[in-house]
Structure formats: structure tokens, C-alpha cells
Design a protein around this motif. Structure first.
Motif, PDB file in Angstrom:
ATOM      1  N   ILE A   2       0.857  -1.136   0.115  1.00  0.00           N
ATOM      2  CA  ILE A   2       0.182  -0.071  -0.034  1.00  0.00           C
ATOM      3  C   ILE A   2       1.056   1.212   0.009  1.00  0.00           C
ATOM      4  O   ILE A   2       1.716   1.316   0.520  1.00  0.00           O
ATOM      5  CB  ILE A   2      -0.881  -0.045   1.338  1.00  0.00           C
ATOM      6  N   LEU A   3       0.632   2.197  -0.841  1.00  0.00           N
ATOM      7  CA  LEU A   3       1.357   3.194  -0.916  1.00  0.00           C
ATOM      8  C   LEU A   3       0.657   4.559  -0.251  1.00  0.00           C
ATOM      9  O   LEU A   3      -0.583   4.355  -0.327  1.00  0.00           O
ATOM     10  CB  LEU A   3       1.684   3.813  -2.236  1.00  0.00           C
ATOM     11  N   ASP A   4       1.451   5.542   0.358  1.00  0.00           N
ATOM     12  CA  ASP A   4       0.910   6.737   0.450  1.00  0.00           C
ATOM     13  C   ASP A   4       0.720   7.642  -0.676  1.00  0.00           C
ATOM     14  O   ASP A   4       1.826   8.533  -0.737  1.00  0.00           O
ATOM     15  CB  ASP A   4       1.799   7.309   1.798  1.00  0.00           C
ATOM     16  N   GLY A   5      -0.499   7.711  -1.273  1.00  0.00           N
ATOM     17  CA  GLY A   5      -0.421   8.613  -2.399  1.00  0.00           C
ATOM     18  C   GLY A   5      -0.452   8.036  -3.625  1.00  0.00           C
ATOM     19  O   GLY A   5      -0.660   6.637  -3.578  1.00  0.00           O
ATOM     20  N   GLN A   6      -0.386   8.503  -4.849  1.00  0.00           N
ATOM     21  CA  GLN A   6      -0.514   7.804  -5.970  1.00  0.00           C
ATOM     22  C   GLN A   6       0.877   7.321  -6.447  1.00  0.00           C
ATOM     23  O   GLN A   6       1.707   7.860  -6.055  1.00  0.00           O
ATOM     24  CB  GLN A   6      -0.773   8.929  -7.037  1.00  0.00           C
ATOM     25  N   PRO A   7       0.930   6.166  -6.930  1.00  0.00           N
ATOM     26  CA  PRO A   7       2.277   5.778  -7.568  1.00  0.00           C
ATOM     27  C   PRO A   7       2.725   6.389  -8.612  1.00  0.00           C
ATOM     28  O   PRO A   7       1.901   7.108  -9.502  1.00  0.00           O
ATOM     29  CB  PRO A   7       1.676   4.208  -8.140  1.00  0.00           C
ATOM     30  N   THR A   8       4.264   6.471  -8.632  1.00  0.00           N
ATOM     31  CA  THR A   8       4.872   7.159  -9.575  1.00  0.00           C
ATOM     32  C   THR A   8       4.840   6.644 -10.875  1.00  0.00           C
ATOM     33  O   THR A   8       4.488   5.482 -10.978  1.00  0.00           O
ATOM     34  CB  THR A   8       6.219   7.687  -9.296  1.00  0.00           C
ATOM     35  N   ALA A   9       5.414   7.069 -11.847  1.00  0.00           N
ATOM     36  CA  ALA A   9       5.251   6.396 -13.159  1.00  0.00           C
ATOM     37  C   ALA A   9       6.393   5.225 -13.088  1.00  0.00           C
ATOM     38  O   ALA A   9       6.192   4.248 -13.991  1.00  0.00           O
ATOM     39  CB  ALA A   9       5.791   7.459 -14.306  1.00  0.00           C
ATOM     40  N   ALA A  10       7.169   5.337 -12.264  1.00  0.00           N
ATOM     41  CA  ALA A  10       8.454   4.049 -12.257  1.00  0.00           C
ATOM     42  C   ALA A  10       7.979   3.139 -11.207  1.00  0.00           C
ATOM     43  O   ALA A  10       8.442   2.059 -11.285  1.00  0.00           O
ATOM     44  CB  ALA A  10       9.605   4.595 -11.915  1.00  0.00           C
ATOM     45  N   PHE A  11       6.877   3.408 -10.511  1.00  0.00           N
ATOM     46  CA  PHE A  11       6.417   2.222  -9.588  1.00  0.00           C
ATOM     47  C   PHE A  11       6.223   0.941  -9.895  1.00  0.00           C
ATOM     48  O   PHE A  11       6.837  -0.059  -9.528  1.00  0.00           O
ATOM     49  CB  PHE A  11       5.063   2.845  -8.757  1.00  0.00           C
ATOM     50  N   HIS A  12       5.433   0.799 -10.976  1.00  0.00           N
ATOM     51  CA  HIS A  12       5.399  -0.716 -11.542  1.00  0.00           C
ATOM     52  C   HIS A  12       6.532  -1.442 -11.975  1.00  0.00           C
ATOM     53  O   HIS A  12       6.664  -2.540 -11.698  1.00  0.00           O
ATOM     54  CB  HIS A  12       4.299  -0.519 -12.508  1.00  0.00           C
ATOM     55  N   SER A  13       7.221  -0.493 -12.629  1.00  0.00           N
ATOM     56  CA  SER A  13       8.659  -1.338 -13.081  1.00  0.00           C
ATOM     57  C   SER A  13       9.805  -1.533 -11.842  1.00  0.00           C
ATOM     58  O   SER A  13      10.159  -2.626 -11.661  1.00  0.00           O
ATOM     59  CB  SER A  13       9.559  -0.584 -14.205  1.00  0.00           C
ATOM     60  N   ASP A  14       9.601  -0.652 -10.946  1.00  0.00           N
ATOM     61  CA  ASP A  14      10.419  -0.840  -9.596  1.00  0.00           C
ATOM     62  C   ASP A  14       9.638  -2.093  -8.752  1.00  0.00           C
ATOM     63  O   ASP A  14      10.302  -2.849  -8.285  1.00  0.00           O
ATOM     64  CB  ASP A  14      10.392   0.395  -8.644  1.00  0.00           C
ATOM     65  N   LEU A  15       8.400  -2.080  -8.931  1.00  0.00           N
ATOM     66  CA  LEU A  15       7.680  -3.183  -8.099  1.00  0.00           C
ATOM     67  C   LEU A  15       7.977  -4.561  -8.907  1.00  0.00           C
ATOM     68  O   LEU A  15       8.364  -5.458  -7.976  1.00  0.00           O
ATOM     69  CB  LEU A  15       6.268  -2.997  -8.002  1.00  0.00           C
ATOM     70  N   SER A  16       8.146  -4.480  -9.873  1.00  0.00           N
ATOM     71  CA  SER A  16       8.385  -5.812 -10.677  1.00  0.00           C
ATOM     72  C   SER A  16       9.843  -6.196 -10.271  1.00  0.00           C
ATOM     73  O   SER A  16      10.182  -7.467 -10.025  1.00  0.00           O
ATOM     74  CB  SER A  16       8.093  -5.634 -12.242  1.00  0.00           C
ATOM     75  N   ALA A  17      10.642  -5.349 -10.444  1.00  0.00           N
ATOM     76  CA  ALA A  17      12.238  -5.624 -10.022  1.00  0.00           C
ATOM     77  C   ALA A  17      12.479  -6.112  -8.579  1.00  0.00           C
ATOM     78  O   ALA A  17      13.229  -7.030  -8.406  1.00  0.00           O
ATOM     79  CB  ALA A  17      13.042  -4.130 -10.232  1.00  0.00           C
ATOM     80  N   CYS A  18      11.555  -5.211  -7.729  1.00  0.00           N
ATOM     81  CA  CYS A  18      11.576  -5.583  -6.210  1.00  0.00           C
ATOM     82  C   CYS A  18      11.285  -7.069  -5.938  1.00  0.00           C
ATOM     83  O   CYS A  18      11.802  -7.875  -5.276  1.00  0.00           O
ATOM     84  CB  CYS A  18      11.007  -4.586  -5.481  1.00  0.00           C
ATOM     85  N   GLN A  19       9.898  -7.514  -6.616  1.00  0.00           N
ATOM     86  CA  GLN A  19       9.443  -8.708  -6.564  1.00  0.00           C
ATOM     87  C   GLN A  19      10.385  -9.857  -7.007  1.00  0.00           C
ATOM     88  O   GLN A  19      10.543 -10.847  -6.394  1.00  0.00           O
ATOM     89  CB  GLN A  19       8.107  -8.928  -7.135  1.00  0.00           C
ATOM     90  N   SER A  20      10.956  -9.687  -8.122  1.00  0.00           N
ATOM     91  CA  SER A  20      12.029 -10.531  -8.850  1.00  0.00           C
ATOM     92  C   SER A  20      13.209 -10.762  -7.800  1.00  0.00           C
ATOM     93  O   SER A  20      13.432 -11.854  -7.727  1.00  0.00           O
ATOM     94  CB  SER A  20      12.302 -10.017 -10.309  1.00  0.00           C
TER      95      SER A  20
END
Length: 121
Positions: free
Chosen positions: A28-46
Motif C-alpha cells: 500500500i502506498l501513501d499517495g498515487q504511484p509514480t510512473a516508475a512504480f510498476h517497473s520498480d515493483l516488478s524488479a523488487c518482486q523479482s
């Protein structure tokens, strides 16, 4: 003895799948996700998914549980060391899988925070 080994192997496969579940966590994020959030999320999950030492710790917990269960089963009035070993392996494996899942989830959170995202949980 053969049915116990088969059930133990089936449980091991299920535990390995459960242990990986923490790597799929979307925080859960505090605020709206940034443009890089989804690529960062994918990298962190990997990154979290590829921590094989957590899988090894789960196997070690199952082995330790099997040993303890076997000893306790042998000491029982019925003397069922094999049954105790299976129960102990399942209990140790479940404990190890839950721990690995939680640690992977924490890795995803820490990784995203390190990349500047406002993760609250």
C-alpha cells in the motif's frame, strides 16, 4: 511407509509454492504511484523471489521438524517414529514457508522504499 513419503513430497511441493507468495506482495502506498512504480515493483518482486537461501531455510526447518518428530514419535507409547517424522516435517516446513514468505514481503517493501516510494505497508 511409502504413503507417508508420498504425502511428505506433496507437502514439500506445496510449501515451496507458498514460500514464494511473499514475493508477489503489492504494498500500500501513501499517495498515487509514480510512473516508475510498476517497473520498480516488478524488479523488487523479482529480487525477493530469487532469494534461494530462504527456500533452503524452509527445507532445513522441515528436516529439523522431521528429526524432532521422529524422536518424539519413538518415545510415544505407540512408538511410531515414522509418523512422528512426517508430522514434524510438515510442521517445520509450514513454519519455514511462512517465515520465508514474510521475509520476501519485507524485502519488497524495503526495496521499494529504497527506490523512493512511500510504502506504508
Amino acid at each position: 511407509m511409502k504413503p507417508q513419503i508420498t504425502s511428505l513430497c506433496a507437502v514439500a511441493v506445496m510449501l515451496s509454492a507458498c514460500a514464494d507468495s511473499g514475493a508477489e506482495y503489492t504494498p500500500i502506498l501513501d499517495g498515487q504511484p509514480t510512473a516508475a512504480f510498476h517497473s520498480d515493483l516488478s524488479a523488487c518482486q523479482s529480487l525477493a523471489r530469487n532469494q534461494t537461501q530462504l527456500d533452503q531455510e524452509t527445507v532445513a526447518a522441515a528436516a529439523l521438524g522431521a528429526g524432532a518428530g521422529g524422536v518424539l514419535g519413538a518415545l510415544d507409547d505407540e512408538g511410531d517414529a515414522a509418523g512422528g517424522a512426517v508430522v514434524g516435517a510438515i510442521a517445520g516446513g509450514v513454519s519455514g514457508a511462512v517465515n520465508a514468505s514474510e521475509r520476501r514481503e519485507e524485502m519488497v517493501i524495503a526495496c521499494l522504499r529504497g527506490r523512493g516510494h512511500k510504502v506504508v505497508g
